[in-house]
Scaffold this motif. Structure first.
Motif, PDB file in Angstrom:
ATOM      1  N   ARG A  81      37.086  38.081  42.917  1.00  0.00           N
ATOM      2  CA  ARG A  81      37.788  38.817  41.713  1.00  0.00           C
ATOM      3  C   ARG A  81      38.968  39.185  42.315  1.00  0.00           C
ATOM      4  O   ARG A  81      40.099  39.097  41.594  1.00  0.00           O
ATOM      5  CB  ARG A  81      36.846  39.780  40.891  1.00  0.00           C
ATOM      6  N   GLU A  85      42.742  37.840  41.173  1.00  0.00           N
ATOM      7  CA  GLU A  85      43.951  38.606  40.452  1.00  0.00           C
ATOM      8  C   GLU A  85      45.164  38.314  41.281  1.00  0.00           C
ATOM      9  O   GLU A  85      46.236  37.876  40.469  1.00  0.00           O
ATOM     10  CB  GLU A  85      43.792  40.097  40.693  1.00  0.00           C
ATOM     11  N   GLN A 403      44.830  43.145  48.188  1.00  0.00           N
ATOM     12  CA  GLN A 403      44.809  43.272  46.795  1.00  0.00           C
ATOM     13  C   GLN A 403      45.267  44.902  46.394  1.00  0.00           C
ATOM     14  O   GLN A 403      45.960  45.069  45.587  1.00  0.00           O
ATOM     15  CB  GLN A 403      43.388  43.111  46.081  1.00  0.00           C
ATOM     16  N   ARG A 407      48.750  45.878  44.206  1.00  0.00           N
ATOM     17  CA  ARG A 407      48.767  46.494  43.015  1.00  0.00           C
ATOM     18  C   ARG A 407      49.435  47.840  43.134  1.00  0.00           C
ATOM     19  O   ARG A 407      50.020  48.232  42.208  1.00  0.00           O
ATOM     20  CB  ARG A 407      47.160  46.826  43.000  1.00  0.00           C
ATOM     21  N   LEU A 418      48.912  41.075  33.897  1.00  0.00           N
ATOM     22  CA  LEU A 418      48.027  40.353  34.980  1.00  0.00           C
ATOM     23  C   LEU A 418      47.213  39.435  34.026  1.00  0.00           C
ATOM     24  O   LEU A 418      46.472  39.918  33.125  1.00  0.00           O
ATOM     25  CB  LEU A 418      47.241  41.456  35.929  1.00  0.00           C
ATOM     26  N   LYS A 421      42.394  40.437  36.085  1.00  0.00           N
ATOM     27  CA  LYS A 421      42.542  41.973  36.876  1.00  0.00           C
ATOM     28  C   LYS A 421      41.244  42.153  37.381  1.00  0.00           C
ATOM     29  O   LYS A 421      40.123  42.030  36.851  1.00  0.00           O
ATOM     30  CB  LYS A 421      42.723  42.799  35.514  1.00  0.00           C
TER      31      LYS A 421
END
Length: 498
Positions: A81, A85, A403, A407, A418, A421
């Motif tokens: 995940r 992103e 990540q 971010r 995004l 997310k």
């Protein structure tokens, strides 16, 4: 080694060609289609580790192996995940290596890229050896080592023609694996519920033979270290999606559906096995003929179950060989694009295939394969396999760190925009770090695990030792190319951005 001045987050872009050249994006007809990405996404992580290796895990842990696969799958899902992103915002060939460069610096991209490539060289050798031995058992007039080399040449060919050819071959190989598991799950569930001809309800096998966790729940946590590497390869779908007709859609599909693929194919398969067959009746060690999938099919009364599973497992082996060559060559070309490998490795064919990277990646597998057959007691082959053991964990750590860093660089508006997310940022990142530390601790508690840890660290130390030479080459390359420079390390040295 982290930079004192971070490069800006690049705007979303199409997958790029060789850096410093005019190769650009491969022509539209050569890109992967949606069905290719879908099937690579579905079947990419299904290999011999599931068909055969699951039996070893169940034999060690008991029915609680279901928990081992659940926890391992959760870690992979979180990492995917996070990768999703970043990839949805900026699809690129090289994937997490490129994001590590932007988020953490050249040193991070260099380290994770080379470790990932090194891992696949070992896997390619392993799959080639396993495939060669399988073919030799069917056609003994050709030596196993010759079969291994033939398989390598065949899949060099499928990868060298075009990415579309790779995708088409992988589509059909993955289809066979997915079909086999779907049949297994459906028929196995009917058998466990007593709905199959001559079958009785056997769900109680989950607790009748010493309990759900006969060796303790602590062993179930130990099992996580055994299963985590079974999931490694999910990131191939993201790399392949970057070369598809619709990268953003493919990446979202690959990362959003990974959780149900894990639940269905891995956790579901282990659940069926432990319901149908008492865990303590599985042979040890497990081989192809006595693999739990084979045993379940035999209980179903299917004629030729052993031969069917041999064919399915062989399909899984050559599928990993095919996709591994794709993944290794793309990562090696991406390393060359950024100046971490010789420049010629980045050259693409007119169809966008990095041929030099493909051949170079295969050469490592060929050498390892020959060494295994010529000197099986030399320990070289075992060292290559063991020293790649921690790569999956390293990659997940770098994905999570990257990540978090990217971010932090984003404005509130950019975060809100995004396409995909990560939830509960950064708490799930911290959870992933803690879980990986736990898996590492478990590995250190066993002799085989310690071997993997120390050999992996040795390979990492070699890469770290070579970094100053690579960094110096980056500076020279930047000066000769006249490229803009970025800050890379604590000393404030400037390295050109490619």
């Amino acid at each position: 080694m982290a930079g004192t001045q971070d490069p800006p987050l690049p705007a979303p872009q199409e997958p790029q060609g060789s850096s410093g050249t005019a190769t650009g994006t491969p022509a539209q007809p050569q890109r992967l289609r949606s069905r290719h990405v879908m099937m690579i996404t579905l079947g990419g992580i299904i290999g011999a580790s599931l068909f055969v290796g699951s039996g070893n895990v169940i034999r060690s842990v008991g029915p609680a192996a279901i928990i081992s696969y659940l926890i391992g799958g959760l870690l992979v899902f979180l990492a995917m995940r996070m990768l999703g992103e970043m990839a949805a915002a900026r699809p690129t060939i090289g994937s997490f290596m490129e994001y590590a460069r932007v988020g953490l610096g050249n040193w991070a991209a260099y380290l994770v890229g080379w470790l990932y490539w090194y891992f696949w060289v070992g896997v390619l050798a392993y799959e080639a050896v396993l495939g060669g031995e399988t073919l030799n058992s069917w056609f003994a007039f050709v030596p196993a080592w010759a079969w291994s080399l033939i398989l390598i040449l065949v899949f060099i060919g499928t990868n060298a023609i075009s990415v579309r050819t790779f995708g088409e071959v992988e589509f059909w190989l993955a289809s066979i694996k997915v079909l086999a598991i779907v049949v297994f799950l459906g028929a196995g569930l009917l058998f466990a519920l007593g709905l199959w001809p001559d079958a009785e309800i056997s769900v109680s096998n989950l607790w009748d033979h010493g309990g759900f966790a006969p060796n303790g729940f602590g062993v179930a946590l130990t099992g996580v270290a055994l299963v985590i590497f079974s999931y490694f390869g999910t990131e191939i779908a993201v790399m392949a999606a970057a070369e598809s007709e619709d990268p953003a859609k493919g990446i979202k599909q690959a990362t959003s559906t990974v959780i149900w693929r894990i639940l269905l194919f891995f956790v579901g398969a282990v659940l069926i096995i432990t319901m149908v067959i008492p865990w303590d009746e599985l042979p040890e060690p497990v081989n192809v003929a006595a693999a739990p999938f084979t045993q379940v099919f035999e209980l179903l009364g299917l004629p030729g179950a052993a031969m069917i599973m041999q064919l399915v497992i062989f399909t899984a082996v050559i599928s990993v060989l095919n996709s591994g060559l794709y993944s290794a060559s793309r990562m090696f070309a991406a390393l060359a694009d950024q100046g971490f490998a010789p420049k010629f490795v980045a050259r693409r064919s007119k169809n966008g295939v990095p041929l030099w990277a493909l051949v170079a990646s295969t050469s490592g597998a060929v050498i390892a394969t020959i060494v295994n057959f010529a000197a099986p007691d030399s320990g070289v082959f075992d060292f290559i396999m063991n020293s790649a053991g921690l790569v999956a964990l390293f990659v997940y750590v770098f994905i999570s760190l990257t990540q978090m860093r990217l971010r932090q660089k984003m404005t509130a508006e950019e975060v809100a925009g995004l396409k995909l997310k990560m939830w509960l940022h950064p708490w799930l990142n911290i959870l992933l770090f803690a879980a990986i530390a736990g898996v590492l601790g478990v590995m250190l508690s066993s002799e085989s695990g310690r071997t993997q840890v120390w050999t992996s660290l040795l390979a990492t130390v070699v890469l770290v030792a070579l970094w100053p030479l690579v960094r110096r080459n980056l500076k020279k390359r930047g000066a000769s190319d006249g490229a803009p420079a970025i800050q890379d390390d604590n000393e404030g040295e400037r390295i050109s951005e490619h």
